[in-house]
Design a protein around this motif. Structure first.
Motif, PDB file in Angstrom:
ATOM      1  N   ILE A 172     -13.734  22.362 -34.377  1.00 50.80           N
ATOM      2  CA  ILE A 172     -13.098  23.381 -32.735  1.00 50.80           C
ATOM      3  C   ILE A 172     -12.902  23.200 -32.032  1.00 50.80           C
ATOM      4  N   GLU A 173     -14.338  23.029 -30.725  1.00 55.12           N
ATOM      5  CA  GLU A 173     -14.644  22.644 -29.903  1.00 55.12           C
ATOM      6  C   GLU A 173     -13.982  21.233 -29.645  1.00 55.12           C
ATOM      7  N   ARG A 192     -10.835  21.273 -28.480  1.00 53.82           N
ATOM      8  CA  ARG A 192     -10.453  22.798 -28.053  1.00 53.82           C
ATOM      9  C   ARG A 192      -9.449  22.819 -27.209  1.00 53.82           C
ATOM     10  N   LYS A 193      -9.737  21.692 -25.805  1.00 50.29           N
ATOM     11  CA  LYS A 193      -9.701  21.083 -24.626  1.00 50.29           C
ATOM     12  C   LYS A 193      -7.585  20.189 -24.062  1.00 50.29           C
ATOM     13  N   PRO A 242      -5.887  21.745 -28.789  1.00 49.43           N
ATOM     14  CA  PRO A 242      -6.531  22.992 -29.588  1.00 49.43           C
ATOM     15  C   PRO A 242      -6.208  22.873 -31.634  1.00 49.43           C
ATOM     16  N   PRO A 287      -6.823  28.473 -27.185  1.00 48.21           N
ATOM     17  CA  PRO A 287      -7.860  28.910 -27.611  1.00 48.21           C
ATOM     18  C   PRO A 287      -8.918  29.414 -27.830  1.00 48.21           C
ATOM     19  N   VAL A 322     -12.924  29.586 -30.682  1.00 50.15           N
ATOM     20  CA  VAL A 322     -14.156  29.073 -30.982  1.00 50.15           C
ATOM     21  C   VAL A 322     -14.782  30.052 -32.071  1.00 50.15           C
ATOM     22  N   VAL A 331     -12.352  32.013 -25.425  1.00 45.38           N
ATOM     23  CA  VAL A 331     -13.192  31.449 -24.819  1.00 45.38           C
ATOM     24  C   VAL A 331     -13.533  32.127 -23.193  1.00 45.38           C
ATOM     25  N   SER A 386     -11.142  32.532 -19.788  1.00 44.38           N
ATOM     26  CA  SER A 386      -9.469  32.394 -20.371  1.00 44.38           C
ATOM     27  C   SER A 386      -8.437  33.710 -19.846  1.00 44.38           C
TER      28      SER A 386
END
Length: 393
Positions: free
Chosen positions: A41-42, A45-46, A49, A59, A61, A75, A78
């Motif tokens: 996921i990390e 993510r950017k 996602p 997104p 986490v 995050v 956000s």
């Protein structure tokens, strides 16, 4: 944090194109699976996602508190979301956020790429096809404050019309559809909604179809095959076709045809694209029904007229025949009708068993067939007209 206190109760997994219940998932997730997923996921993510908040589709986490209770979380920094207790979003903003977030699914991404590549190859469009490019209002007062980010933006090569494509994967709120269509209408862009399949029972499908002359565009495997074969964007257009029923009412059936933009029509007033004007088809069917009803009524009236004329002629023939009989009776006092002749012959047979020859029968009769007056001719046991041979009975 206990399991029951998890704020985010569901998450959308983009690779599986499905929503999961976070409590069920995390309570049954093994430690190794949890940490491997947390890393994946990390990592994405950017860029792309794989886990999104199912409300705002931002997104998310994987985290855990000091008691090692695991949970999904937004995050840091956000945007606002209804899941957050401090949210200040309006309902319209929430729904718009949900709609934009639905575009992150695998099916949506893959088909968005396929359609954009076909548009680049399509000679009907210019090459500057854009994916999720910000579309700002064209005629703002001051700084442009309104904007949308359509799945695909393109421009027709012939007349430079702006065309935007919105790929519809899941159910969308009607007010989101209306606001999006209104925005593009005000900014001189023609919107084309595209579905991956046609389901005439889905309200979202029907909302979009009936607002576009009962036309809906589908990009399924058949359309993809036709598109790749022709190196241009081919869509399957479903439209609700009216027809005249046996009971002279209007019936409807959904039918489909493959189309490209060379045969599509542009609704200048509403800034939409359609293939068949089903409203015009309906008017044609109404006229067809009216003409058929007039034809049936005319045929019925003509049949009734013919029946009345036949009855009149029959009555006239009976009347004329009766008049002829009366005339013959007046001219020939000894004249007997065939019935009277038969009755007299029957009485004669009862009085005598002797065979009667035609010479002893001196009374004239009229033939019912040729209307000739004369003595009948005896033929065996029968008496027939001496002229035409018709039986005198």
């Amino acid at each position: 944090m206990t399991t029951s206190s998890r704020n985010m109760t569901s998450v959308f997994m983009t690779e599986q194109d499905k929503e999961i219940d976070t409590n069920d998932f995390l309570d049954n997730c093994e430690e190794e699976e949890f940490f491997l997923l947390r890393t994946e996921i990390e990592k994405h993510r950017k860029t792309q996602p794989i886990a999104l908040c199912s409300v705002c589709f931002q997104p998310v986490v994987l985290r855990a508190n000091t008691h090692r209770t695991t949970f999904f979380a937004h995050v840091k920094d956000s945007e606002d979301c209804p899941v957050k207790t401090t949210t200040n979003l309006t309902q319209e903003e929430i729904r718009a956020m949900q709609y934009n977030g639905q575009k992150e699914g695998r099916l949506h991404r893959e088909n968005k790429e396929k359609i954009s590549q076909l548009l680049i190859q399509d000679p009907l469009f210019e090459n500057n096809v854009s994916i999720e490019k910000t579309f700002r209002e064209k005629h703002p007062v001051g700084i442009a404050k309104q904007w949308r980010r359509p799945d695909i933006s393109a421009k027709l090569a012939s007349d430079k019309r702006d065309v935007v494509f919105e790929l519809q994967i899941s159910t969308t709120f009607l007010d989101v559809i209306i606001h999006r269509e209104e925005f593009y209408k005000q900014n001189d862009a023609y919107i084309t909604w595209i579905f991956l399949s046609f389901d005439q029972k889905k309200f979202t499908t029907l909302d979009i179809a009936y607002a576009n002359k009962a036309n809906i565009f589908v990009f399924n495997q058949e359309a993809l095959y036709e598109s790749e074969k022709r190196n241009s964007l081919i869509l399957k257009c479903y439209y609700r076709k009216p027809y005249m029923t046996e009971n002279l009412d209007i019936g409807y059936s959904w039918t489909s045809e493959f189309v490209d933009f060379s045969i599509l029509n542009f609704d200048e007033e509403n800034k939409k694209i359609f293939y068949i004007d089903t409203g015009k088809l309906k008017n044609d069917v109404i006229k067809q029904i009216q003409n058929e009803r007039i034809r049936i009524k005319s045929e019925k009236l003509e049949a009734e007229r013919i029946a009345r004329e036949a009855l009149r002629l029959q009555e006239q023939n009976v009347y004329d025949e009766q008049k002829r009989f009366e005339k013959y009776q007046q001219s020939y006092p000894n004249f007997k009708t065939p019935t009277q002749y038969k009755e007299k012959n029957h009485r004669h047979k009862q009085l005598s068993t002797k065979v009667v020859s035609h010479k002893s029968y001196g009374e004239a009769v009229i033939c019912k067939k040729c209307f000739i007056i004369g003595k009948p001719k005896k033929l065996g046991r029968l008496f027939v007209c001496a002229k035409c041979g018709h039986e005198c009975n």
